[in-house]
Design a protein around this motif. Structure first.
Motif, PDB file in Angstrom:
ATOM      1  N   ILE A  84       4.239   0.099   2.161  1.00 21.13           N
ATOM      2  CA  ILE A  84       4.362  -0.944   3.188  1.00 21.13           C
ATOM      3  C   ILE A  84       3.739  -2.236   2.671  1.00 21.13           C
ATOM      4  N   THR A  85       4.387  -3.354   2.972  1.00 19.64           N
ATOM      5  CA  THR A  85       3.835  -4.638   2.512  1.00 19.64           C
ATOM      6  C   THR A  85       2.637  -5.034   3.375  1.00 19.64           C
ATOM      7  N   LEU A  86       1.666  -5.674   2.729  1.00 18.47           N
ATOM      8  CA  LEU A  86       0.413  -6.022   3.395  1.00 18.47           C
ATOM      9  C   LEU A  86       0.215  -7.525   3.492  1.00 18.47           C
ATOM     10  N   GLU A  87      -0.619  -7.911   4.473  1.00 12.80           N
ATOM     11  CA  GLU A  87      -1.022  -9.311   4.596  1.00 12.80           C
ATOM     12  C   GLU A  87      -2.515  -9.378   4.289  1.00 12.80           C
ATOM     13  N   ASP A  88      -2.851  -9.901   3.134  1.00 14.33           N
ATOM     14  CA  ASP A  88      -4.265  -9.965   2.758  1.00 14.33           C
ATOM     15  C   ASP A  88      -4.420 -11.069   1.715  1.00 14.33           C
ATOM     16  N   VAL A  95       5.645  -9.058   6.345  1.00 16.84           N
ATOM     17  CA  VAL A  95       4.549  -8.083   6.343  1.00 16.84           C
ATOM     18  C   VAL A  95       4.962  -6.878   7.186  1.00 16.84           C
ATOM     19  N   GLY A  96       4.597  -5.687   6.713  1.00 18.47           N
ATOM     20  CA  GLY A  96       4.976  -4.475   7.453  1.00 18.47           C
ATOM     21  C   GLY A  96       6.362  -3.994   7.087  1.00 18.47           C
ATOM     22  N   LEU A 120       2.073   4.702   0.982  1.00 16.97           N
ATOM     23  CA  LEU A 120       1.876   5.540   2.175  1.00 16.97           C
ATOM     24  C   LEU A 120       2.070   7.018   1.855  1.00 16.97           C
ATOM     25  N   ARG A 169       0.854  -1.189   0.000  1.00 17.51           N
ATOM     26  CA  ARG A 169       0.000   0.000   0.000  1.00 17.51           C
ATOM     27  C   ARG A 169       0.886   1.234   0.000  1.00 17.51           C
TER      28      ARG A 169
END
Lengths: 348, 79
Positions: A241-245, A321-322, A229, A227
């Motif tokens: 930032i890397t996402l967990e989805d 992630v993050g 920022l 996403r």
């Protein structure tokens, strides 16, 4: 004991500017992925920052603009290959892909491996065809209409309802709240990029980007969602930032399955408040933030280079992630002799 | 009412939602409540713990707790 053979990889997209090409990030990832590597930069202009970064790029050659055609490009790459013995070539611009795909079999005969989509795949995901592409493959894309005259604007807006997104043939997009804004956007885009212009339904939501690597057989070797920022006035990510989805991973897997995409790609996605994922655009190459995939544990450029050389690469199954990136501007200092060298001889 | 299982929290009050990339900074009290939620304590349990620990009127606590839970819900942190 023999030392492992050094691999030479040519990379384009060295324009690490405020609207950056992916080349420098690809090179950074490649250098982390291979112990013995020589990087050959391929540039179009003398002031692409990457070609002066000698810690990253060992030597740079200028190549002809895509408008010069595939044969001219092949001639130039053949010359560079005679000097450098290229093993792999990774193009990073949308506009150059057509020619590189066209000469890829000739390159392979020379011993230069690529890992690229087909012309058909390239054409199918084109902005102009995205609506049909979505319907065909059961992928959500915003309803869109292609118009060739300003007169078509009113009818398109009636169908889609304001606000609408007015998009250029190749680049740029404006959100229009009314007829006046839509007309202004149409004229700007027509003047800059020509016709047609794409009118797209506005989707409200969170903008997410997914960098992925397809194996060309329907499988996906790597997927990393991010996403933005911080976004520049050109809409480029300046921090992310890397996402967990899981739904984002599924979307990329579904894309690879239905397209059999071969190579790197980026999905620009809008997640609406209901959680529906709309593909806004499909970029047929790695994005400029691709180094984040390496930092998060899935080095996509290195994996692509290995696959180009015929190695079997197992799909990655985890990533951090993050993990964040924050881009910065840096004044690199060089001497005019370097600028003179690349300007006069097309090599540095 | 439960905190989403993937929400990351730290002792200094930083809250991170890995699914959306959103992050928040909670004050000391909010951070304590979020950490209770993370340990899967129920709202009545949390209310009791806070009433025992702090010198606060139950009505005031209920108002503040409701307010915080509403904010957490709006921030998409609750299941």
């Amino acid at each position: 004991m023999n030392s492992p053979k050094k691999i030479t990889i040519a990379v384009t997209g060295l324009n690490a500017t405020d609207s950056p090409g992916p080349g420098v990030a690809v090179i950074r990832a490649l250098r982390e992925g291979f112990d013995h590597i020589r990087i050959i930069g391929l540039s179009y202009e003398a002031l692409e920052p990457g070609l002066y970064l000698h810690d990253l790029v060992d030597k740079t050659y200028q190549i002809p603009y895509p408008s010069a055609g595939a044969n001219t490009l092949l001639e130039r790459i053949t010359y560079i290959h005679q000097q450098e013995e290229l093993g792999v070539l990774i193009p990073n611009f949308d506009a150059e892909l057509y020619n590189f795909i066209r000469i890829s079999s000739e390159l392979l005969k020379l011993g230069i491996a690529t890992f690229l989509p087909t012309h058909r795949q390239l054409e199918d995901r084109d902005k102009l065809n995205l609506d049909e592409f979505g319907r065909k493959h059961d992928l959500k894309v915003p309803e869109s209409l292609v118009i060739h005259k300003e007169a078509g604007l009113k009818k398109a807006a009636e169908q889609l309802d304001y606000p609408i997104v007015v998009k250029g043939r190749y680049y740029d997009a404006y959100i229009a709240q009314n007829e006046h804004e839509a007309s202004k956007a149409f004229q700007r885009l027509n003047a800059k990029w020509g016709l047609p212009v794409i009118i797209q339904k506005f989707i409200k939501g969170t903008e997410i980007n997914i960098a992925a690597l397809g194996d060309g057989k329907g499988g996906t070797i790597s997927i990393v969602p991010m996403r933005k920022l911080t976004i520049t006035d050109k809409g480029k990510a300046w921090a992310g930032i890397t996402l967990e989805d899981e739904s984002l991973l599924q979307l990329a897997r579904h894309f690879s399955e239905v397209t059999h995409w071969r190579g790197g790609f980026e999905l620009e996605v809008m997640k609406d408040p209901g959680g529906d994922l709309y593909i806004m655009e499909v970029n047929p190459r790695f994005p400029a933030w691709i180094y984040l995939t390496a930092a998060a544990g899935q080095n996509q450029p290195a994996a692509l280079a290995k696959m180009a050389m015929g190695e079997e690469v197992a799909p990655f199954d985890t990533y951090a992630v993050g993990k964040m990136f924050i881009r910065y501007a840096w004044d690199h200092v060089t001497d005019v002799s370097e600028f003179q060298q690349i300007s006069a001889f097309g090599e540095l | 009412m439960k905190l989403k299982p993937n929400i990351a929290t730290s002792e200094n009050g930083f809250i991170f939602n890995p699914a959306t990339g959103d992050s928040f900074m909670a004050n000391v009290m909010a951070s304590e409540i979020v950490n209770h939620l993370k340990k899967e304590k129920s709202i009545p349990e949390i209310r009791l713990l806070l009433l025992e620990k702090y010198d606060v009127e139950q009505q005031q606590l209920d108002r503040d707790l409701d307010d915080l839970l509403q904010q957490l819900k709006e921030a998409n942190l609750l299941d």
